[in-house]
Structure formats: C-alpha cells, structure tokens
Design an enzyme around this catalytic site. Structure first.
Site, PDB file in Angstrom:
ATOM      1  N   THR A  95     -37.782 -20.010 -15.234  1.00 40.73           N
ATOM      2  CA  THR A  95     -38.454 -20.191 -13.572  1.00 40.73           C
ATOM      3  C   THR A  95     -38.523 -21.593 -13.331  1.00 40.73           C
ATOM      4  O   THR A  95     -38.748 -22.675 -14.361  1.00 40.73           O
ATOM      5  CB  THR A  95     -39.954 -19.794 -14.030  1.00 40.73           C
ATOM      6  OG1 THR A  95     -40.135 -19.584 -12.276  1.00 40.73           O
ATOM      7  CG2 THR A  95     -40.703 -20.715 -14.267  1.00 40.73           C
ATOM      8  N   HIS A 118     -49.937 -20.116 -28.623  1.00 38.27           N
ATOM      9  CA  HIS A 118     -50.428 -21.039 -29.220  1.00 38.27           C
ATOM     10  C   HIS A 118     -50.375 -20.066 -31.054  1.00 38.27           C
ATOM     11  O   HIS A 118     -50.344 -20.840 -32.081  1.00 38.27           O
ATOM     12  CB  HIS A 118     -52.182 -21.859 -29.608  1.00 38.27           C
ATOM     13  CG  HIS A 118     -51.490 -22.932 -29.633  1.00 38.27           C
ATOM     14  ND1 HIS A 118     -50.782 -23.292 -30.795  1.00 38.27           N
ATOM     15  CD2 HIS A 118     -52.153 -24.257 -29.435  1.00 38.27           C
ATOM     16  CE1 HIS A 118     -51.058 -24.691 -31.789  1.00 38.27           C
ATOM     17  NE2 HIS A 118     -51.855 -25.571 -30.508  1.00 38.27           N
TER      18      HIS A 118
END
Length: 423
Positions: free
Chosen positions: A342, A394
């Site tokens: 993006t 994560h």
C-alpha cells in the site's frame, strides 16, 4: 411471468445490497437487459432479466439486503402501458385464495429449528477443522464473523467466537433503548449542523474486516528508510525509452513489487497464512496493490509477480487501477493474494502503520519521498528518502525475519541493478 433472483455471486458471497433499480415497475425490459445493480462486499454486480416483458413489481427496495437465490422482482408479459392495470387486478384476484391457502402457509412454522440451523451452517464456507471444532463447541457456523475477506471460517474464528461472553436477555433488552436513542436525530441534526449518512455496504465491510484483523492477530510494525537516489536516477534515465518500448510508464511500484517478490522468496514465512495450528507456506507470489476509490480501498491482485518483468507488472497495475476506479473489478481480481503493498505516499503520508489484509501475515507500507540530510560516509548530504513500514503477524513471523525482509527490500531499491538479476 419470470422471477428475477439474486444470482450466485461467488463461493463466499451469500448476500448483497440493492444499490440501484435500473428498471421501474411498468417499464419494458428486454431479455438480457440489466434490471438492477447489486452492491456486494467487494464489487458491484448488474443483474439481467432472463425474459423480455414488463417489470410488474419490486420485491425489495434500494438499500435492502438480499440473499443469493432470493426473488427481488417480477417480470410479466405485455407492454409498459398494460402493466398498471395488471398490478391493480392482482390484489383482487388473490383475496379469496389467500383465505383458503392460509393453513398451508403456516406449515413451515412447525419445522424443526435445529434443521434450519444445520442448513445454515452447511451453506457456510469453512475449513474441515473449523467445522469439527464448531460441532464440538455447539457453535452455529453461520453466526461466526470470519477474518478471511472472502468469508471462509477458520479454526481461529471459531475459537474467537467461542471465547466471547454470551449476552444475557436482560442485557440485550437494556441495549435496545440505547440503540433507539442513538438512532434518534439530535437537535444538531434537525438544525442541519450535522448530516447523518449511512455507510455503504463496502465501507461497512472494510470497517468490520479491519477491526477483526486488529482483534484476531498479533500485529506488529517495523520501520526502515530507503535512499531513493539510485532508483530515481535509473528511472529518470530509462523512463522515455521504457514508455516507447512498452507503451506503459515506468513507475516506482514495479521496483517495489520486484523487490518484495525477491524478499518473499528468501523469507517464505512472510508469504504464508495461518490456519489454526497450521502454517500454509504459499509457493506462489500474487501481490495485492491497494487502490483508493471513491467507495473505499480495494486490493486487486497482480498474479505471478516472480514471472513478470517490469513492463508486465506496470501494465497489470495500471489495468487493475483503472478497473477499480471504473467499478469493473471482478471477484477473481481480488481473490488469493499472498502479500500486499500500500502506498500512502501518493497522498503525502510521511509514516504510518498499515493494517494486515485479511488472512495475510504481511503488508508493506510505502510513503512520500522527502529530501532530508543524511550521513553518507563522513559527509552530510541531502538525499530523497522514503520511510517504509512492514506490518506483520508476530504469531507467524519472528522479529528477525521481519527486519531481514524489510532490510532486503531497502537494499534492493537502493541498488536497483540487483533487481535485474531477479527478473
């Protein structure tokens, strides 16, 4: 007489919203002519009439939510002038039969609610592991809000749903007046100081998906900065010849797409997806490019970026961006991406933390190029610099992989000749 039904839209899309009726009651419609425009979570779809005739009745209004297979209009025989009398006669003819058929229409009420719930669950797209866990927990799959942008229920969705505390009946009753109060117009609205605007279906979906991603992933963002001097110089030297040879402009997106693809090969867990306790390592490189439209952000996919050269990538991005702004994107154009880029820099953003796209575990955020003083050896020079951000899940990606991935993207952009070796 023909019924206009909501067509099958895509495997995971079960409903839509009536965006606009293109034909009104009494108007003539030809076979194959568009009669209504539906708005779905991803794209707008125009529905055709399978028969020629006159639109007799709309069974749903603009703004209504309708399901796949639902009858939304009736098309009868005749011309536009004859439509009005037919519409008036219909209620008179149906008065008497309605009295005799009333008991028959009540029969479905006696059906087993559990059977209806099972049927609804069967229609829900879900992984086998998710279905098994839902059965064990006694959860209706249809009641689960999936994180997957295409609506597929996964194990983590079932677990997240099962951990939510059930709302008690008194609490539900207490919330109802609050909702009614919120919907009531305030004095500022009545005076015109505030304008209430209903969110479009797509904007509602965007809001829902982004919130779900934040709540269901262990999202973290790492940053770096890129010296754009060399890539800007290369682009300046080659852009005219590139345009002449390929009939497409050479932009920065192709450089970043190729750099990301090379980094995904070295760090495969950034190109993965989490499905319950399994990590799905994708052996393809389909990169989503976020495009801003009037109705919100959409992410069409550039397929097989590892097999495309710079010109093919630029052409694909340009074509998808045009289709997005013209509302011509199909479901296939936005399905199956493995990573997303993006670019907030086109709006002047200096730094941001992009949010993950659906079930993907990584997204790269580009930002505006700004001249800043930087240390080059023992000297301070003014260089065109860009901050870049990698947001990642994560649970799948360790810090060392995330930092290494972003560092590799930085190195390849700062030494664009290396990208030619990856092409």
């Amino acid at each position: 007489m023909a019924e206009i039904k909501v067509p099958e839209l895509a495997e995971s899309i079960t409903e839509g919203t009536i965006a606009q009726w293109l034909k009104q009651p009494g108007e003539t419609v030809e076979k194959g002519e568009f009669i209504v425009e539906l708005e779905t979570d991803k794209v707008n779809v125009e529905v055709i009439s399978e028969e020629a005739g006159v639109v007799q009745e709309h069974l749903a209004q603009e703004g209504d939510t309708v399901e796949v297979g639902q009858v939304i209009a009736i098309v009868g025989e005749g011309s536009g002038e004859a439509a009005a009398p037919k519409a008036e006669e219909a209620p008179q003819k149906s008065d008497e039969p309605a009295k005799t058929e009333a008991p028959a229409t009540q029969e479905p009420v006696a059906e087993d609610p559990a059977a209806e719930e099972q049927s609804s669950s069967d229609r829900t797209i879900a992984s086998p592991a998710a279905r098994k866990l839902a059965r064990e927990k006694g959860i209706d799959l249809a009641a689960i809000a999936p994180v997957d942008p295409m609506g597929r229920v996964r194990v983590q969705d079932v677990e997240a749903h099962g951990s939510k505390p059930a709302a008690s009946a008194p609490a539900a009753k207490a919330e109802a007046p609050k909702a009614q109060k919120a919907a009531a117009p305030s004095s500022d609205e009545e005076n015109g100081r505030i304008v209430r605007e209903k969110m479009s279906r797509r904007r509602q979906t965007i809001a829902k998906r982004l919130l779900e991603v934040r709540q269901s992933t262990a999202m973290l963002t790492t940053f770096n900065e890129i010296d754009m001097t060399n890539v800007m110089a290369l682009r300046s030297r080659k852009k005219d010849q590139f345009l002449k040879n390929n009939d497409v402009k050479l932009g920065f997106m192709s450089f970043f797409t190729k750099a990301v693809t090379a980094a995904l090969k070295k760090y495969p867990y950034v190109n993965a997806e989490l499905d319950g306790t399994d990590v799905l390592l994708k052996q393809f490189y389909d990169v989503g490019i976020a495009v801003s439209t009037e109705e919100g952000l959409v992410v069409p996919i550039v397929r097989d970026t590892d097999k495309k050269n710079f010109a093919e990538i630029e052409a694909s991005i340009g074509e998808l961006a045009t289709k997005a702004r013209d509302k011509k994107l199909s479901i296939a154009d936005m399905t199956g991406g493995s990573f997303t880029i993006t670019n907030g820099g086109v709006f002047g953003s200096l730094m941001s933390t992009p949010i993950l796209n659906g079930t993907q575990v990584g997204i790269l955020g580009m930002h505006t190029i700004q001249k800043r003083p930087v240390a080059i050896g023992d000297e301070v020079q003014i260089r065109p610099m860009m901050y870049v951000a990698l947001s990642y899940d994560h649970r799948v990606i360790d810090g060392s992989d995330s930092v290494g991935f972003l560092k590799m993207v930085k190195d390849m952009i700062e030494n664009p000749e290396d990208l030619l070796l990856e092409s």
